[in-house]
Design an enzyme around this catalytic site. Structure first.
Site, short mmCIF file in Angstrom:
data_model
loop_
_atom_site.label_atom_id
_atom_site.label_comp_id
_atom_site.label_asym_id
_atom_site.label_seq_id
_atom_site.Cartn_x
_atom_site.Cartn_y
_atom_site.Cartn_z
N ARG A 1 7.18 -40.87 5.84
CA ARG A 1 6.20 -40.20 6.70
C ARG A 1 4.94 -41.02 6.96
NH1 ARG A 1 5.36 -34.71 3.89
NH2 ARG A 1 6.64 -35.58 2.22
N GLY A 19 16.77 -40.33 -7.35
CA GLY A 19 15.97 -39.26 -7.92
C GLY A 19 15.04 -39.72 -9.02
N ASN A 65 4.72 -28.11 -10.57
CA ASN A 65 4.86 -29.33 -11.36
C ASN A 65 4.18 -30.48 -10.62
OD1 ASN A 65 5.86 -31.41 -13.02
ND2 ASN A 65 7.70 -31.62 -11.74
C1 UD1 Z 1 8.83 -34.34 -7.55
C2 UD1 Z 1 9.24 -33.32 -8.60
C3 UD1 Z 1 8.62 -31.98 -8.29
C4 UD1 Z 1 7.09 -32.10 -8.19
C5 UD1 Z 1 6.72 -33.19 -7.18
C6 UD1 Z 1 5.25 -33.45 -7.26
C7 UD1 Z 1 11.48 -33.99 -9.34
C8 UD1 Z 1 12.92 -33.73 -9.21
N1 UD1 Z 1 10.66 -33.23 -8.60
O1 UD1 Z 1 9.33 -33.90 -6.32
O2 UD1 Z 1 8.94 -31.03 -9.28
O3 UD1 Z 1 6.53 -30.85 -7.80
O4 UD1 Z 1 7.39 -34.43 -7.50
O5 UD1 Z 1 4.89 -34.30 -6.22
O6 UD1 Z 1 11.07 -34.83 -10.10
N2 UD1 Z 1 10.62 -41.82 -7.02
C9 UD1 Z 1 11.27 -42.97 -7.41
N3 UD1 Z 1 12.61 -43.05 -7.32
C10 UD1 Z 1 13.37 -42.03 -6.85
C11 UD1 Z 1 12.72 -40.85 -6.44
C12 UD1 Z 1 11.33 -40.78 -6.53
O7 UD1 Z 1 10.63 -43.93 -7.86
O8 UD1 Z 1 14.60 -42.18 -6.80
C13 UD1 Z 1 9.17 -41.75 -7.14
C14 UD1 Z 1 8.47 -41.64 -5.81
O9 UD1 Z 1 8.08 -42.91 -5.35
C15 UD1 Z 1 7.26 -40.79 -6.13
C16 UD1 Z 1 7.72 -39.93 -7.28
O10 UD1 Z 1 8.85 -40.57 -7.83
O11 UD1 Z 1 6.16 -41.55 -6.57
C17 UD1 Z 1 8.07 -38.54 -6.83
O12 UD1 Z 1 9.07 -38.60 -5.85
P1 UD1 Z 1 9.15 -37.56 -4.67
O13 UD1 Z 1 10.34 -37.86 -3.85
O14 UD1 Z 1 7.85 -37.46 -4.00
O15 UD1 Z 1 9.42 -36.24 -5.52
P2 UD1 Z 1 9.58 -34.80 -4.98
O16 UD1 Z 1 10.98 -34.59 -4.59
O17 UD1 Z 1 8.52 -34.51 -4.01
#
Ligand code: UD1
Ligand code: CA
Length: 456
Positions: free
Chosen positions: A15, A78, A167
């Site tokens: 985004r 994830g 969370n």
């Molecule tokens: C995640 C949480 C959610 C929380 C939210 C807060 C999980 C499953 N969910 O959701 O409960 O309310 O954050 O913002 O954890 N990232 C990686 N590798 C991946 C996926 C993500 O490094 O494969 C990193 C992203 O860069 C980011 C963070 O993890 O900094 C969170 O990822 P994002 O996709 O924003 O999580 P949400 O699905 O929004």
């Protein structure tokens, strides 16, 4: 107990609609991830591991620094999967603090509070109540208010979606426990991802009494997903900086119109007018006054000095009681002593100007050494560049340089010398004498001004 900080930063940031990875976008002149790294350092971890992915090596190359370990998550499956990638690097620590690279304003006091929960428990979560919890994982509690699990928005029932406690994603956990739980994660959910949040229910099943703490402010846990959120957090950050400045005794004409992209230290009774921009390290002594629309980058400014509107000062050391601007430009490696006046449309570059000297109008002074109580008239230019090399101009104490003088460097003007206005000085000018180079003025008798021919 040894602490490891783990920063998740592999997300794509679609985004942002950008060519550069999201965590390299800047807040207050510093990449988002660099803010998180600095805050992580402040809680003194044994090591910092960063999971990166999107953007390839660009992120680790840009932010390389001692004490950081970079782990690539080639496929983004994830948050749970991201943490799994880093576990081999965390075998030496017994506590893990998980942070997000796109949540830049998290404070070290909040993290300290979260970590202190590990004295009582094996898992502590940072949660917050939001009026609009849409999109976040919800904290599900039992009738006794004990945390049971986290449910993601996409997996939540309509009733669970009404829960306002969310969370933040930031948590602290014992390493050995985390390791065990991660091994049992699956991707059996709406997004087919390995959710880190699934470890909560596992911890409950293992009898862990999960602790929850809240941040001091909501901004601390807000993430950057698009440029609108980036701009919002930038303003929050600037507001915080403005408040610190005011607490320290500075007056801000408008606390919402100042930008600090670096470190600003201020003495007492410093005044900052609207739209001042600070970059790098800037130190302002007592009583310094900065006018509107001024850019200061890596400067030290002495007591009582006034910098007037629309001036730009960079890599400069300025003494006390000076008057600079309006519309002045002081370029790198310049040193102005005390009581120096630099006026409008004056450019100073790589020069030293000693005590009490004045360069008040429309001049260029480069690669120069200007003595004390020198007066440099309007329109004076040091011709420091011959097209290949730079040369030095030396002007002795008390010299007076008449207006519109060109000083062809290398050249020395002696102490107390006077240069007649409009001179081109290409040889050294002796001390205490008047030197001038001017064509003799003539007046032509009987000359007539041409007139327009009448149209035929
Ligand atoms: C995640 C949480 C959610 C929380 C939210 C807060 C999980 C499953 N969910 O959701 O409960 O309310 O954050 O913002 O954890 N990232 C990686 N590798 C991946 C996926 C993500 O490094 O494969 C990193 C992203 O860069 C980011 C963070 O993890 O900094 C969170 O990822 P994002 O996709 O924003 O999580 P949400 O699905 O929004
Ligand atoms: Ca997110």
């Amino acid at each position: 107990m040894d602490l490891g900080a783990l920063i998740l930063a592999a997300g794509e940031g679609t985004r942002m609609r950008s060519r550069i990875p999201k965590v390299l976008h800047q807040l207050a002149g510093k990449p988002l991830l660099a803010h998180v790294i600095d805050t992580a350092r402040s809680v003194d971890p044994h090591e910092i591991t960063i999971v990166y992915g999107h953007g390839g090596d660009l992120v680790p190359t840009r932010l390389a620094a001692p004490g950081l370990t970079w782990v690539e998550q080639a496929e983004r499956l994830g948050t749970g999967h991201a943490v799994m990638q880093a576990m081999p690097n965390l075998h030496k620590v017994d506590q893990v603090l998980i942070l997000y690279g796109d949540v830049p304003l998290i404070s070290s006091s909040t993290l300290t509070g979260l970590l202190s929960c590990l004295k009582r428990s094996d898992l502590a979560l940072l949660t917050v109540d939001l009026p609009d919890p849409t999109g976040y994982g919800r904290i599900v509690r039992d009738g006794m208010d004990r945390i049971l699990r986290i449910v993601e928005q996409k997996d939540a029932s309509p009733r669970e979606r009404e829960i306002s406690e969310i969370n933040t994603g930031i948590l602290a956990v014992k390493r050995d426990r985390l390791e065990g739980w991660l091994q049992r994660l699956d991707n059996n959910n709406a997004q087919k991802e390995y959710y880190l949040t699934d470890i909560i229910a596992m911890a409950v099943a293992d009898g862990v009494n999960i602790q929850a703490v809240h941040p001091d402010s909501e901004e601390e846990v807000m993430g950057v997903n698009d440029r609108k959120q980036l701009a919002y957090l930038e303003r929050c950050y600037q507001q915080q900086q403005a408040e610190v400045l005011m607490q320290n005794g500075a007056t801000l004409a408008d606390p919402s119109r100042i930008d600090i992209r670096g470190d600003l230290s201020t003495g007492r009774d410093v005044f900052l007018d609207c739209n001042v921009i600070i970059e790098g390290r800037v130190k302002l002594a007592d009583g310094v006054s900065i006018g509107p629309n001024v850019l200061l980058r890596n400067c030290t400014i002495g007591e009582g000095t006034e910098v007037h509107a629309n001036s730009v000062l960079e890599d400069a050391e300025i003494g006390s009681q000076c008057r600079i601007g309006p519309f002045a430009r002081v370029r790198p490696e310049s040193r102005l002593a005390d009581r120096v006046h630099i006026g409008n449309f004056v450019e100073i570059k790589k020069s030293r100007v000693a005590d009490g000297s004045k360069i008040n109008h429309l001049s260029y002074v480069g690669d120069s050494d200007v003595g004390e109580r020198v007066n440099i008239g309007a329109g004076t230019i040091t011709c420091n560049y011959d097209g290949a090399n730079k040369h030095k101009t030396v002007i002795g104490d008390r010299a007076f340089i008449g207006s519109d003088t060109q000083l062809i460097a290398p050249v020395v003007v002696g102490e107390g010398a006077t240069i007649g206005a409009g001179s081109t000085i290409c040889k050294d000018a002796p001390s205490e004498k008047l030197t001038l180079s001017r064509a003799k003025q003539v007046s032509i008798e009987g000359w007539e001004r041409p007139v327009k021919k009448p149209k035929a």
